[in-house]
Design an enzyme around this catalytic site. Structure first.
Site, PDB file in Angstrom:
ATOM      1  CB  SER A  40      -0.699   0.168  -2.107  1.00 18.27           C
ATOM      2  OG  SER A  40      -1.933   0.714  -1.691  1.00 18.27           O
ATOM      3  CG  ASP A 331      -3.105  -4.637   4.111  1.00 19.12           C
ATOM      4  OD1 ASP A 331      -4.162  -4.148   3.644  1.00 19.12           O
ATOM      5  OD2 ASP A 331      -1.965  -4.311   3.712  1.00 19.12           O
ATOM      6  CG  HIS A 334      -3.670  -2.907   0.386  1.00 18.53           C
ATOM      7  ND1 HIS A 334      -2.845  -2.666   1.456  1.00 18.53           N
ATOM      8  CD2 HIS A 334      -3.595  -1.821  -0.406  1.00 18.53           C
ATOM      9  CE1 HIS A 334      -2.272  -1.481   1.302  1.00 18.53           C
ATOM     10  NE2 HIS A 334      -2.713  -0.941   0.189  1.00 18.53           N
TER      11      HIS A 334
END
Ligand SMILES: *[C@@H]1O[C@H](CO)[C@@H](O)[C@H](O)[C@H]1NC(C)=O
Ligand SMILES: *[C@@H]1O[C@H](CO)[C@@H](O)[C@H](O)[C@H]1NC(C)=O
Ligand SMILES: *[C@@H]1O[C@H](CO)[C@@H](O)[C@H](O)[C@H]1NC(C)=O
Ligand SMILES: *[C@@H]1O[C@H](CO)[C@@H](O)[C@H](O)[C@H]1NC(C)=O
Length: 366
Positions: A40, A331, A334
């Site tokens: 991610s 978040d 991240h």
């Protein structure tokens, strides 16, 4: 999907002319292309095209709120590290490889998938694992040879830079899920397993003709808001099992890359010390112009450590900070656009203690 329409429109705006033309004429043809593999931290929206039951997709607001003004599938409020690297390398912003409008053949391709790992068991059924990402790349090179001819394809592939961010999810899987498949493995055995798979992928890219590699080492996984929440405290995040595994992984990676440099013809690499860079931002946010290093901008629970931003993973209730640019973490896991820019700059022009033996700027030129 509404998102795709927006992405196409944005790209048309950025390039004025359609994407295909953008790849051919907005860039001098002797620039190196960029291929991206991993998780991610590098995914620019491939997961939007997965149809798993509980998809791990950053496809809702407030993801994307600062730079794109729409949720592109990137796991941050704006750009990922690879978006900044592309900018520094004179390449256009990448569409995810799985996007139906992907046409940027000459600029490279991004195969990364949020939640993925080097082991197939990591996020199984919900992600594109590293081996499948490699399969996409192999298909890509076949098609590229057909389109531009054997000779040109060979040149493009050997001149290109291959960026890889992988491993965090394998260790989080071990610490949080601890599924039965590898529970009897020691730490070292487990790290060896991850490294073995990563090495295979590097060797196969090299087999296809890839020569220049950039690796993002693992961050202090135990110190991100999510893992602090699960471990219930900040005091010992570096001694937390997840960070211990990350440190073992980084040591092993550094050793293996030095070995591959001797074994593989023309192999050159840059290894970014993400562990120290992120630790530095978490501990000294003010020094780098941030206000908050320990709590996420978006999420719920202690440190906003519950991954619920934008209703991700079906968790509907979450808090959002007023100004994400003041935060290191967007978040629970991240970094923000602004933090990603900091990391990308370090990788691009960094001194040997943050990016070695090459930094990305010299790797692109090499
Ligand atoms: C990687 O590890 C898994 C175990 O999860 C294995 O099944 C797979 O074949 C390995 N190899 C590669 C190249 O991914
Ligand atoms: C690669 O191409 C082959 C043959 O066309 C196809 O069967 C396979 O599914 C493709 N792999 C991926 C990951 O797209
Ligand atoms: C994983 O589970 C096994 C038993 O199933 C246990 O012995 C081991 O300590 C657990 N590992 C972690 C990191 O919690
Ligand atoms: C958000 O924070 C950044 C960094 O401190 C600052 O430059 C910017 O002006 C702030 N934006 C707003 C709308 O307050």
């Amino acid at each position: 999907m509404a998102t795709s329409g927006l992405i196409i429109r944005l790209f048309s705006l950025l390039c004025i002319i359609p994407v295909r033309c953008c790849a051919k004429s907005c860039r001098p043809t002797n620039d190196a292309a960029l291929f991206v593999f991993g998780d991610s931290l590098f995914d620019v929206g491939n997961n939007n095209y997965l149809t798993s039951k509980i998809p791990f997709q950053a496809n809702r607001f407030p993801y994307g709120q600062t730079f794109f003004n729409y949720p592109s599938g990137r796991y941050t409020d704006g750009r990922t590290i690879v978006d900044f690297v592309a900018e520094y390398a004179n390449l256009p912003l990448a569409l995810p490889y799985l996007h139906p409008a992907y046409r940027q053949w000459l600029d490279g391709a991004n195969f990364a998938s949020g939640g993925s790992g080097a082991l197939c068991e990591t996020g199984q059924g919900q992600v594109i694992d590293l081996k499948t990402q490699l399969d996409y790349f192999k298909n890509f090179t076949k098609l590229l040879r057909k389109r531009i001819g054997e000779e040109k394809a060979k040149g493009l592939i050997s001149k290109a830079v291959y960026l890889i961010s992988i491993g965090s999810n394998d260790y989080v899987e071990r610490v949080v899920v601890n599924s039965s498949a590898f529970s009897s493995y020691s730490r070292d055995q487990y790290v060896d397993l991850v490294m073995g798979n990563l090495t295979t992928v590097i060797e196969e890219i090299h087999n296809e003709g890839g020569r220049k590699y950039g690796f993002l080492g693992l961050g202090p996984i135990g110190c991100v808001p999510q893992m602090k929440m699960l471990a219930d405290g900040t005091c010992c995040c570096h001694e937390n099992e997840a960070s211990v595994l990350a440190k073992l992984h980084n040591k092993a990676l550094s050793w293996i890359l030095r070995k591959l440099q001797k074994q593989l013809k023309g192999f050159k690499y840059s290894l970014a010390n993400f562990y120290d860079s992120l630790t530095d931002l978490i501990n000294n946010p003010i020094q780098y112009g941030f206000k908050e290093g320990g709590v996420a901008c978006c999420g719920s629970g202690p440190y906003r450590g519950m991954l619920a931003c934008g209703g991700i993973l079906g968790r509907t209730s979450y808090e959002l900070c007023r100004n994400s640019s003041e935060y290191v973490f967007f978040d629970s896991v991240h970094p923000t656009d602004r933090a990603n820019q900091f990391f990308a700059q370090q990788m691009w022009i960094g001194h040997p203690h943050v990016a070695a033996p090459y930094n990305l700027k010299s790797l692109f030129k090499a």
